[in-house]
Design a protein around this motif. Structure first.
Motif, PDB file in Angstrom:
ATOM      1  N   ARG A 205       4.881   2.825  -4.684  1.00  0.00           N
ATOM      2  CA  ARG A 205       5.037   4.453  -4.631  1.00  0.00           C
ATOM      3  C   ARG A 205       5.462   4.912  -3.197  1.00  0.00           C
ATOM      4  NH1 ARG A 205      -0.310   3.890  -6.951  1.00  0.00           N
ATOM      5  NH2 ARG A 205      -1.110   5.125  -5.282  1.00  0.00           N
ATOM      6  N   CYS A 206       4.997   4.569  -2.086  1.00  0.00           N
ATOM      7  CA  CYS A 206       5.496   5.091  -0.868  1.00  0.00           C
ATOM      8  C   CYS A 206       7.062   4.803  -0.946  1.00  0.00           C
ATOM      9  CB  CYS A 206       4.864   4.302   0.275  1.00  0.00           C
ATOM     10  SG  CYS A 206       3.149   4.935   0.705  1.00  0.00           S
TER      11      CYS A 206
ATOM     12  N   TYR B 283       8.917   7.374  -2.746  1.00  0.00           N
ATOM     13  CA  TYR B 283       9.022   8.481  -1.929  1.00  0.00           C
ATOM     14  C   TYR B 283      10.239   8.456  -0.933  1.00  0.00           C
ATOM     15  CZ  TYR B 283       7.759  12.004   1.590  1.00  0.00           C
ATOM     16  OH  TYR B 283       7.760  12.959   2.765  1.00  0.00           O
TER      17      TYR B 283
ATOM     18  N   ASN C 201       4.957   9.279  -6.971  1.00  0.00           N
ATOM     19  CA  ASN C 201       4.028   9.098  -6.163  1.00  0.00           C
ATOM     20  C   ASN C 201       2.798  10.391  -6.021  1.00  0.00           C
ATOM     21  OD1 ASN C 201       5.434  11.406  -3.989  1.00  0.00           O
ATOM     22  ND2 ASN C 201       7.106   9.792  -4.666  1.00  0.00           N
TER      23      ASN C 201
ATOM     24  N   ASP D 177      -0.071   8.879  -1.425  1.00  0.00           N
ATOM     25  CA  ASP D 177       0.879   7.915  -0.974  1.00  0.00           C
ATOM     26  C   ASP D 177       1.859   8.915  -0.063  1.00  0.00           C
ATOM     27  OD1 ASP D 177       0.599   6.103  -2.978  1.00  0.00           O
ATOM     28  OD2 ASP D 177       1.162   7.527  -4.268  1.00  0.00           O
TER      29      ASP D 177
END
Length: 269
Positions: free
Chosen positions: A21-22, A25, A32, A36
């Motif tokens: 999820r990072c 981003y 995200n 995160d």
């Protein structure tokens, strides 16, 4: 704590950040959560070009897929795929051949849930919720059995994945297990973070990710070569990702080592 969306799969801890999820981003995605984004912004503060690093790694993925398409490969297994946002494997491959088949694999349930939504209606692309270390769980999954024929060449992708696999999980043995199931003429594409040059950047990331669900492991160039020992390396071998088959000379960074990620493609003989 962020309110829990109705669609969120059970078991997802919104208090623990996820590498997948990072990464979403960094690539400008919306899949995200607050936890995160907090980690990702801390990484940005320590490594201001982290978005460039992520975009550069994604560009390497695209170049590998195009290279394999040029070699006649029409089926792909993308392990540790994260969220298959715009410009990912199925879009690239199916632009060239609508019949190209793609299976994504990830152990992050949010990535899998979004992938299922994105791929809905695409009969030639599916997603499997599994871990790279569970080789039978991946290769014997209904999705892989339906779409991929391992008696024919397949492109296996482990992009920005193996630096989340510690030595204790024996990554070389994991790769060997996939190699054993791959037909001759198949390929494995890998990118892997390193502290070989500009170690301060990756060490900052390692420190910040240590309490996430995906701690980071650095490996040297030789260790990446060793991971690929059962494959014949496609030229130019293990290099920093901006230097691997760039589309134009302008795509090569003045200091490719600042990408802190090695890229390599190997062929099973």
């Amino acid at each position: 704590m962020e309110s829990r969306p109705n669609w969120l799969p059970k078991g997802v801890d919104l208090e623990v950040p996820s590498a997948a999820r990072c990464y979403d981003y960094y690539l400008g995605g919306a899949h995200n959560f607050a936890v995160d984004r907090e980690l990702a912004r801390n990484v940005e503060a320590a490594v201001p070009n982290v978005r460039d690093l992520a975009q550069n790694n994604r560009a390497f993925l695209r170049r590998v897929v195009r290279y394999l398409l040029d070699k006649g490969v029409r089926q792909f297994l993308d392990i540790g795929s994260g969220i298959p946002t715009a410009g990912n494997v199925h879009e690239i491959a199916q632009q060239v051949d609508p019949g190209a088949r793609v299976v994504y694999v990830d152990n992050e349930p949010v990535a899998v849930a979004h992938a299922e939504t994105i791929l809905d209606g695409n009969d030639n692309a599916e997603v499997v919720h599994a871990d790279v270390a569970d080789v039978p769980g991946v290769l014997d999954s209904p999705q892989v059995r339906r779409l991929l024929d391992f008696d024919q060449p397949v492109g296996v992708l482990m992009i920005a994945l193996l630096h989340f696999v510690p030595d204790s999980k024996r990554p070389q043995e994991i790769i060997g297990a996939y190699h054993d199931r791959m037909a001759p003429g198949s390929y494995l594409g890998v990118s892997h973070a390193t502290c070989d040059h500009h170690p301060e950047s990756l060490r900052s990331i390692i420190d910040l990710y240590k309490n996430s669900s995906n701690p980071v492991v650095s490996r040297t160039r030789q260790e990446v070569v060793d991971l690929m020992s059962r494959f014949e390396l496609v030229e130019p071998g293990v290099v920093y990702v901006p230097s691997w088959h760039p589309d134009t000379d302008e795509d090569v960074w003045e200091e490719p080592e600042r990408s802190i990620v090695y890229g390599v493609l190997g062929r099973k003989i």
